[in-house]
Design an enzyme around this catalytic site. Structure first.
Site, short mmCIF file in Angstrom:
data_model
loop_
_atom_site.label_atom_id
_atom_site.label_comp_id
_atom_site.label_asym_id
_atom_site.label_seq_id
_atom_site.Cartn_x
_atom_site.Cartn_y
_atom_site.Cartn_z
N ASP A 193 29.15 -26.40 22.88
CA ASP A 193 29.35 -27.05 24.17
C ASP A 193 28.83 -28.48 24.22
OD1 ASP A 193 30.67 -25.14 25.92
OD2 ASP A 193 28.92 -23.89 25.56
N GLU A 209 37.51 -17.39 33.86
CA GLU A 209 36.51 -17.18 32.81
C GLU A 209 35.12 -17.24 33.43
OE1 GLU A 209 36.54 -19.74 29.39
OE2 GLU A 209 38.72 -19.65 29.23
#
Lengths: 383, 251
Positions: B54, B43
């Site tokens: 996040d 990724e």
């Protein structure tokens, strides 16, 4: 499409939050139709907030400018701003939903104080996320929140202002959505928040319309309100949407050059905090840092319904920079004996320009909050 | 092919790398090192100014990458070389705003032309079907996330509009390493499998080889992001650090 205002709005959120938004949407729809909820909300607005807030004819300013200026006095609400209308509506919703904890973001601290207040009123634990830069420039409100029993959580990431506080509140919510109610303070965020906040602020517009008809004997030519996220503006606009009344939002033009918070004027459509709206961003879609002397307007996005009103030209959005807002702050003190919040001073600051082409006009300005919290900043700016 | 790349690995680990952290040249070398250590796919994360899903580590990684001058054009200048030099398929992970800024269709096509095989978007709108179609037409897999909170009807809809693999978000909360294996992961993965034949990879919170092994007992692959980036953030030699950190998870 559900949750959109034209091409703006929507629910751009982590998958984890979608069920919580659906739950909120359903709870709000049910509450809106429930006479006992509306009765309870109305009673608290009357007996706790002190509504209806008055409308004051600004006699000396009107004389100086050659227009008839009426001030909708949200500064006289309990806690000193319009934010309490929404905080109260949402806390009643949170209670109805059985949520045991409340979180909020705040910029100027007005929404944080309003949220901490209603949490004290109903005995719910409360965490308010606030950028560390804003904590510094809004010390009085930070102390008030703590006194009310809220935990003020400093946010140091990014620009350490409202946008970062909002991101941090969302992160908390992602982890705690089952127990926690996110009490968002402006007409921003994913659906249903922009609609929900507008509906809880609509009371400003409903009252203002009845008051101006009584005082001036007619509808105003224009309604003017400052726009950061845009909750006070969307609330007062809601009362005049279907009338032949000019709706004017005033964005913060900061230093009058490159550092400002004028998303509608200078932004492009983008996604921030779960909603698609005008956004100050660079070529790569990175959100730009903003600046305004007023912490409450220091936000790179804007409520999606304002983007819709702007593109459909139902409302237009003007600019007032730090300097003009500060001189409006002084003017309102000297001429009317009223200290406006620096956010609201932006709306007042537009009057002079408006008056040039509209002599004899009747205008309503939403005085969304009082300025005690800003004395520190104003004195530092050297007035 | 993403699904095959996962199925063909006995121990399928998917590392996440923030593009531009320690500079794009380092990112390229890290990707090659992870590939050499046997990453199933990789990724490539596009840094974003406001990463609301996040935790502190990936926020910092994103922030540092932007500070060091990351641009999309810089990335596009290198992606083709990266994808051509590794065996593992590359997938892009990005918040939606950077992808929409110059037009989603155009941006997705540029990724495909750079050899990227899939896209993960953590803040897809509710009605993501259109974006799935758009990616499908461009020849890219749109990898969808399923959360612990996702109800059955939505789960069914999500996996029917999903390509490559299904990303099972194993924790309620933002990205970041956790010490324990979250409760209920096994049931969650089983709940996804009920509706799809795609591989199911589990991510969010993974930080040790032991966790990886336990998760692989019921999932097809495991995604590791914050644990890896935390070490790269602190490293003097980011490439060697990434290689060693990943290798320790493989064993």
């Amino acid at each position: 499409m559900n949750g959109y205002f034209g091409e703006f709005g929507g629910q751009y959120v982590p998958e984890t939050l979608l069920p919580a938004l659906t739950e909120l949407e359903e709870a709000f729809a049910a509450a809106s139709k429930d006479p006992s909820f509306r009765g309870e909300y109305g009673a608290y607005l009357r007996d706790y907030v002190g509504r209806p807030s008055p409308m004051t004819h600004a006699r000396r300013i009107s004389g100086n400018l050659g227009i008839d200026v009426y001030l909708k006095r949200e500064d006289l609400n309990h806690t000193g701003s319009h934010k309490i209308n929404n905080a109260l509506g949402q806390i009643l919703l949170a209670r109805r939903m059985g949520k045991g904890r409340v979180i909020a973001e705040t910029g100027a601290g007005q929404h944080g104080v309003a949220t901490a207040t209603v949490c004290a009123l109903f005995g719910l634990p409360c965490a308010v996320y606030m950028g560390s830069e804003d904590i510094e420039r809004q010390k009085l409100n930070v102390e008030r929140m703590r006194l009310l029993g809220a935990e003020v959580v400093p946010v140091t990431s990014g620009s350490a202002t409202l946008k970062d506080a909002t991101s941090e509140a969302i992160r908390d919510w992602v982890a705690n959505e089952d127990t926690t109610y996110y009490l968002i303070g402006s007409a921003i965020g994913p659906h249903p928040y922009p609609t929900l906040v507008r509906e809880f602020q609509r009371v400003i517009g409903t009252e203002a319309r009845a008051q101006i008809l009584k005082k001036a004997g007619r509808l105003p030519d224009a309604v003017i309100a400052c726009v950061g996220g845009g909750s006070n503006a969307i609330g007062i606009f809601a009362g005049f949407r279907n009338d032949p009344v000019e709706l004017i939002g005033v964005e913060a033009y900061g230093d009058g050059k490159s550092r400002h918070g004028a998303s509608i004027r200078f932004g492009t459509p983008g996604v921030l905090h779960g909603t698609r709206s005008f956004l100050l961003q660079d070529e790569d879609g990175q959100v730009r840092e903003t600046h305004s002397v007023s912490a409450g307007l220091d936000y790179p996005g804007v409520g999606p319904e304002h983007s819709f009103l702007a593109t459909t030209q139902r409302a237009h959005y003007e600019l007032v920079d730090d300097a003009r807002a500060l001189s409006a702050f002084t003017m309102l003190n000297r001429l009317e004996g009223i200290a406006p919040a620096l956010e609201s001073a932006h709306a007042v600051g537009y009057l002079e320009q408006y008056a040039k082409d509209h002599q004899g006009a009747v205008v309503v300005v939403n005085l969304s909050g009082r300025g005690d919290k800003d004395l520190h900043t104003v004195l530092k700016e050297g007035l | 092919m993403i699904a095959e790349a996962i199925r063909n690995r006995e121990r399928a680990i998917v590392p996440y790398v923030t593009a531009g952290l320690k500079g794009l040249d380092a990112t390229g070398e890290i990707i090659r090192a992870l590939d050499a250590e046997g990453a199933a796919l990789i990724e490539v994360g596009i840094p974003f100014s406001d990463p609301m899903a996040d935790g502190p580590v990936l926020q910092k990684a994103s922030h540092m990458a932007l500070l060091s001058g990351f641009t999309l054009d810089g990335l596009f200048g290198r992606l083709g070389t990266w994808s051509a030099s590794v065996r593992a398929p590359l997938v892009i992970m990005s918040y939606i705003n950077p992808l929409m800024r110059r037009g989603l269709e155009e941006t997705v096509a540029r990724f495909r032309d750079s050899g990227v095989e899939g896209v993960i978007i953590p803040d897809l709108p509710l009605e993501a079907g259109d974006i799935y179609e758009l990616c499908l037409k461009a020849g890219l897999d749109l990898i969808r996330l399923v959360a612990p909170t996702t109800p059955e009807a939505r789960r069914r809809e999500v996996v029917s509009q999903c390509g490559g693999f299904v990303y099972a978000v194993t924790v309620r909360g933002v990205t970041g390493a956790r010490a324990d294996l979250p409760a209920g992961v096994r049931d969650q993965v089983a709940g996804i499998r009920a509706f799809t034949n795609l591989p199911v990879c589990a991510g969010f919170g993974v930080s040790s080889a032991d966790q990886v092994s336990r998760m692989l007992a019921f999932s097809d692959g495991v995604i590791v992001g914050s644990h890896l980036m935390a070490r790269v953030l602190e490293a003097h030699d980011p490439v060697e650090t990434a290689r060693l950190t990943f290798a320790s998870l493989m064993n």
